[in-house]
Write a protein that holds these residues in place. Sequence first.
Motif, short mmCIF file in Angstrom:
data_model
loop_
_atom_site.label_atom_id
_atom_site.label_comp_id
_atom_site.label_asym_id
_atom_site.label_seq_id
_atom_site.Cartn_x
_atom_site.Cartn_y
_atom_site.Cartn_z
N LEU A 1 30.06 50.68 34.32
CA LEU A 1 30.21 49.79 35.47
C LEU A 1 30.51 48.36 35.04
CD1 LEU A 1 30.12 49.23 38.46
CD2 LEU A 1 27.64 49.07 38.30
N GLY A 2 29.83 47.84 34.03
CA GLY A 2 30.08 46.47 33.58
C GLY A 2 31.52 46.26 33.17
N ASP A 3 32.09 47.22 32.46
CA ASP A 3 33.49 47.11 32.04
C ASP A 3 34.44 47.15 33.23
OD1 ASP A 3 32.71 46.95 29.39
OD2 ASP A 3 33.04 49.08 28.99
N THR A 4 34.10 47.95 34.22
CA THR A 4 34.92 48.04 35.43
C THR A 4 34.88 46.72 36.19
OG1 THR A 4 34.52 50.40 35.60
CG2 THR A 4 35.26 49.29 37.59
N LEU A 5 33.70 46.14 36.32
CA LEU A 5 33.57 44.85 37.01
C LEU A 5 34.32 43.76 36.24
CD1 LEU A 5 29.80 45.08 37.96
CD2 LEU A 5 31.76 45.26 39.52
N PHE A 6 34.25 43.80 34.92
CA PHE A 6 34.98 42.83 34.09
C PHE A 6 36.48 42.96 34.31
CE2 PHE A 6 36.98 41.67 30.00
CZ PHE A 6 36.61 40.34 29.96
N ALA A 7 36.98 44.19 34.33
CA ALA A 7 38.41 44.43 34.56
C ALA A 7 38.83 43.91 35.94
CB ALA A 7 38.73 45.92 34.42
N MET A 8 37.98 44.09 36.92
CA MET A 8 38.29 43.58 38.25
C MET A 8 38.35 42.05 38.24
SD MET A 8 36.08 46.22 40.56
CE MET A 8 36.59 45.53 42.13
N GLY A 9 37.43 41.43 37.52
CA GLY A 9 37.45 39.97 37.39
C GLY A 9 38.73 39.49 36.73
N LEU A 10 39.17 40.16 35.68
CA LEU A 10 40.42 39.79 35.02
C LEU A 10 41.61 39.90 35.96
CD1 LEU A 10 40.05 41.47 31.50
CD2 LEU A 10 39.96 39.02 32.04
N ARG A 11 41.65 40.98 36.72
CA ARG A 11 42.76 41.19 37.65
C ARG A 11 42.77 40.10 38.72
NH1 ARG A 11 42.72 46.33 41.23
NH2 ARG A 11 40.84 46.40 40.02
N LEU A 12 41.61 39.78 39.28
CA LEU A 12 41.55 38.80 40.36
C LEU A 12 41.73 37.37 39.87
CD1 LEU A 12 38.65 40.34 42.45
CD2 LEU A 12 41.09 40.32 43.01
N ALA A 13 41.37 37.09 38.63
CA ALA A 13 41.47 35.73 38.10
C ALA A 13 42.91 35.24 38.06
CB ALA A 13 40.86 35.67 36.70
N ALA A 14 43.87 36.13 38.04
CA ALA A 14 45.28 35.75 38.01
C ALA A 14 45.77 35.22 39.35
CB ALA A 14 46.13 36.95 37.58
N ASP A 15 45.01 35.46 40.42
CA ASP A 15 45.39 35.03 41.77
C ASP A 15 44.53 33.84 42.18
OD1 ASP A 15 45.96 34.69 44.44
OD2 ASP A 15 45.55 36.77 45.01
N PRO A 16 45.12 32.65 42.33
CA PRO A 16 44.33 31.47 42.69
C PRO A 16 43.51 31.63 43.97
CG PRO A 16 46.55 30.82 42.07
CD PRO A 16 46.53 32.32 42.14
N ALA A 17 43.93 32.48 44.86
CA ALA A 17 43.19 32.70 46.11
C ALA A 17 41.97 33.59 45.90
CB ALA A 17 44.12 33.32 47.16
N GLN A 18 41.83 34.20 44.73
CA GLN A 18 40.74 35.14 44.46
C GLN A 18 39.75 34.66 43.41
OE1 GLN A 18 40.25 37.97 46.15
NE2 GLN A 18 42.04 37.59 47.41
N VAL A 19 39.74 33.36 43.11
CA VAL A 19 38.88 32.88 42.02
C VAL A 19 37.40 33.07 42.32
CG1 VAL A 19 40.56 31.26 41.04
CG2 VAL A 19 38.97 30.48 42.83
N VAL A 20 36.99 32.98 43.57
CA VAL A 20 35.58 33.17 43.91
C VAL A 20 35.17 34.61 43.60
CG1 VAL A 20 33.90 33.22 45.80
CG2 VAL A 20 35.52 31.31 45.62
#
Length: 87
Positions: free
Chosen positions: A21-40
């Motif tokens: 689960l931790g790795d999955t959540l990390f991957a989701m964070g990486l994916r969303l970090a590329a979108d300025p509207a998704q930084v939160v």
Amino acid sequence: MARFELQDADFGTALGTAMPLGDTLFAMGLRLAADPAQVVSAHMYFNLADRMGVEDAAFHRQDLAGGMTRVQVARAQRLAREWLARN
């Protein structure tokens, strides 16, 4: 925001391989970090991944927080606490 039903320690089946689960959540964070509207949301996922012991999550969370307002960081932290309470 996504909500996960946790059955066991493994979560996600990207490419047919189960990921913790931790790795999955990390991957989701990486994916969303590329979108300025998704930084939160990205900050929230990095925070959760860090709590689950993912080594690089804290670095990415701090790096992301450098470009966020205090209000955004506080919201991300609140969302992470709420996620933990639900899951």
